[in-house]
Design a protein around this motif. Sequence first.
Motif, short mmCIF file in Angstrom:
data_model
loop_
_atom_site.label_atom_id
_atom_site.label_comp_id
_atom_site.label_asym_id
_atom_site.label_seq_id
_atom_site.Cartn_x
_atom_site.Cartn_y
_atom_site.Cartn_z
N UNK A 61 0.81 -1.22 0.00
CA UNK A 61 0.00 0.00 0.00
C UNK A 61 0.84 1.27 0.00
N UNK A 62 2.16 1.14 0.21
CA UNK A 62 3.04 2.31 0.14
C UNK A 62 4.29 1.96 -0.67
N UNK A 63 5.16 1.11 -0.12
CA UNK A 63 6.37 0.73 -0.84
C UNK A 63 6.03 0.09 -2.18
N UNK A 64 4.97 -0.70 -2.20
CA UNK A 64 4.59 -1.39 -3.42
C UNK A 64 4.05 -0.47 -4.48
N UNK A 65 3.04 0.32 -4.13
CA UNK A 65 2.43 1.20 -5.13
C UNK A 65 3.41 2.26 -5.61
N UNK B 222 -6.91 3.62 -6.36
CA UNK B 222 -7.02 2.78 -7.54
C UNK B 222 -5.64 2.28 -7.98
N UNK B 223 -4.63 3.14 -7.88
CA UNK B 223 -3.27 2.70 -8.19
C UNK B 223 -2.84 1.58 -7.24
N UNK B 224 -3.18 1.71 -5.97
CA UNK B 224 -2.85 0.67 -4.99
C UNK B 224 -3.57 -0.63 -5.35
#
Length: 333
Positions: free
Chosen positions: A144-148, A286-288
Amino acid sequence: MKAVQFANPGTSLEAVELDVPEVPRGHVLIKVAASGICHSDAMGAAGFASSYPRTPGHEVAGTVETVGEGVTRWTPGQRVGVGWFGGACFECESCQRGDFISCKVGKTTGLTSDGGHAEYLVAPADALALIPDALSFADAAPLMCAGVTTFNGLRHSCARPGDLVAVLGLGGLGHLGVQFAAKMGFETVAIARGAEKESFAKELGAHHYIDSTTTDVAAELKRLGGATVVLATVTDAEAMSVTVPGLSARGRLVVLGVPHTPLAVNAGDLVGGSRTIAGHASGTAKDSEDTLRFAALTGVRPMIETYPLEKAAEGFDRMMSGRARFRVVLTND
């Protein structure tokens, strides 16, 4: 409910008992299963929260408990995540243009509202992303942070499948960036410090490895044909700057990490190859959601260490020390 919070700027995380929050119109109450600790959580301790006390945490995964009036998309029991993006105002110029991550109001989970280092979280309905069943809550949280941030930075860059893409750093963001780059079909280069990291980089999917302590990074990138994109996940200005001459013509340095010192770049290296340097924010809900779906489909997963919520302060110190491999996730079992 149990939660941890910064009572004031400059204080350490402390455990507290709070009332489960009311659910305003347009919001959703989430029962938190996992909440990732990010280096940006330190902003709460440094005084960047809008008010105090403040519960940090912007890598949240859990289930919908209650929906507020006016919420139609979400229903109790759905698996959802909440990230850095804490909703949009829908009124500023950026929002009117559909650029919600650039909303002028700047709602940020864990800074302008309480975050997920708690048993429950209230979030605007437009800040939620659906979590695929194939992902555990603990794996979903860091995405939700590092990934997106890494996924979105790559897919919105100028690179196309088959292009040479370098990921600078193999830490919390970098180890995900290498996986995403390889799964997207890029010829992936991992850049980090130390020869001992080469085998790990290759395990993540890198086709090439550059040890920045012994190799001229730009020269090696040139030898490989020039990088269409360098995704900079570190917070070292010099390490970023030295990659610029290694970009291909019209190549781009995409900056995700925020150094404490300015980048020093020779203008000739930019003008001569029509190269660019660009910053990239994380992404909307939506990007997440796209990130989570791609990760579930391709097998991209974060490497995590888990701590119970009761040991949040210990987990926070572990993450801030840089010793974690590579993300710390708080769990509510």
